[in-house]
Design an enzyme around this catalytic site. Structure first.
Site, short mmCIF file in Angstrom:
data_model
loop_
_atom_site.label_atom_id
_atom_site.label_comp_id
_atom_site.label_asym_id
_atom_site.label_seq_id
_atom_site.Cartn_x
_atom_site.Cartn_y
_atom_site.Cartn_z
CD GLU A 194 29.05 -66.42 19.45
OE1 GLU A 194 28.19 -67.26 19.14
OE2 GLU A 194 28.98 -65.23 19.09
CD GLU A 313 25.52 -69.07 21.79
OE1 GLU A 313 25.10 -68.62 20.69
OE2 GLU A 313 26.18 -68.41 22.59
#
Length: 383
Positions: A194, A313
């Protein structure tokens, strides 16, 4: 996923794997257009995240249970952390910092332990996506490099631009890549979890843009490719877009990510995106519908750039219409032709107790676990 580290102390054990699945191919997974292949045949990317499998003191038997539980859903691929930056040695870690000097942990609580992770995955015919650092402070991540090399509180985004920090990260990456360069159990390397211009602190230079991170992606992915021609390379980002005139933080480039620009990089083999509409405040017209559109938008980029894209995810909580939402999202992935999907996150009931539960964890013999079994079969049939 941004999470808090959970440390478990478990008894050690000798290597003893339960009955393995079919023997794993000795070939490497490859990208071919919008698909993945193995030995010239379609390779279905379906599975889960298990950030904790190499970081919470599991015995080798417990690692085997973990991967076996995922494999029983039809899982082929698991994403896990290849990082834990510490400033004092404790439990499982991969790099110890003393001032600005890092030392790799090759021992039984470091890379030696990750060797067991690889062996357990292989025994269960699972391939690993290994993520090499974290945007967030959990398990160290980018800010440890910045703080240790440049000084406490320096801007988070210097991780992407400061030559000393980049060199230190490359040294770390080189150790991992060269250790497993001939290991087909590794599906691929991911540069970071991320990545954004901002991290867990408010420290920022104010000059980080999408160009800053895209240039870093070019540098780091090219560096890995110079060391390792066997494995795929991805970014590990949430999939933020950078669209002209957008005022939506998910699409205006303000996070420092330009999904399309990064996917276009020659040394990036596959794209990644995440999906947490409630965490992101995306509930209009509903979290489920917004997520469906997010999947479809990334599928459109997959087609435009003719590269595989993974939803690696996703998560909503049990009281957030979870089953219906997951049914919708899995169906959208399968029907749209997205290249693959990994849920956040796997769970197992071990003899020492349940594995970490952040509210999203899916344990065996639960409704979502059974939904995973059904969805993997559908995706494999389509492929």
């Amino acid at each position: 996923m941004k999470l808090k580290a959970i440390l478990l102390t478990l008894a050690s054990a000798t290597v003893s794997f339960s009955k393995p699945m079919a023997r794993q191919s000795t070939s490497f997974v490859e990208a071919d257009g919008q698909s993945f292949t193995l030995d010239g045949q379609p390779y279905t990317v379906f599975g889960s995240n298990s950030y904790w499998v190499g970081l919470t003191g599991l015995t080798t038997d417990e690692m085997d249970v973990t991967f076996n539980d995922i494999a029983k859903t039809g899982g082929t691929t698991v994403r896990t952390w290849g990082f834990n930056e510490v400033t004092s040695a404790s439990s499982d870690y991969y790099q110890l910092w003393n001032g600005s000097t890092p030392t790799i942990n090759y021992g039984s609580t470091g890379l030696g332990n990750f060797d067991h992770v690889v062996a357990a995955a292989k025994a269960n015919n699972i391939r690993l996506i290994v993520t090499l650092t974290n945007n967030w402070s959990d398990y160290g991540g980018m800010d440890v490099y910045v703080n240790q090399i440049l000084g406490e509180g320096q801007p988070h985004d210097y991780f992407y631009s400061n030559p000393e920090v980049i060199a230190a990260f490359q040294n770390y990456v080189k150790v991992w890549v060269e250790r497993y360069v001939e290991e087909p159990t590794i599906f691929g390397w991911e540069l970071a979890n991320e990545p954004r211009c901002t991290g867990s602190t408010s420290a920022t230079s104010g000059t980080c843009t999408t160009t800053t991170i895209t240039d870093w992606v070019k540098t780091m992915s090219g560096y890995i490719k110079s060391l390792d021609s066997n494995h795929l390379v991805g970014l590990g980002d949430e999939g933020w877009f950078n669209l002209p005139n957008s005022t939506d933080f998910a699409c205006d480039g303000s996070q420092g990510i330009d999904f399309d620009a990064n996917l276009a990089i020659d040394t990036i083999d596959f794209g990644t995106f995440h999906l947490y509409p409630y965490s992101w405040g995306k509930e209009t017209p509903s979290a489920m519908v917004w997520g469906q559109e997010w999947i479809e938008n990334h599928r459109n980029s997959q087609v435009a750039f003719n590269k595989p894209v993974l939803m690696e995810e996703f998560g909503v909580l049990a009281d957030q219409n979870q089953i219906t939402t997951y049914e919708n999202w899995y169906s959208t992935v399968i029907d749209s032709g997205l290249s693959g999907v990994l849920i956040w996150q796997a769970g197992s009931n071990l003899t020492s107790g349940p594995t970490p539960n952040d509210g999203f964890t899916i344990y065996p013999d639960t409704p979502v676990y059974y939904l995973e079994e059904q969805s993997s079969a559908r995706l494999r049939a389509k492929n």
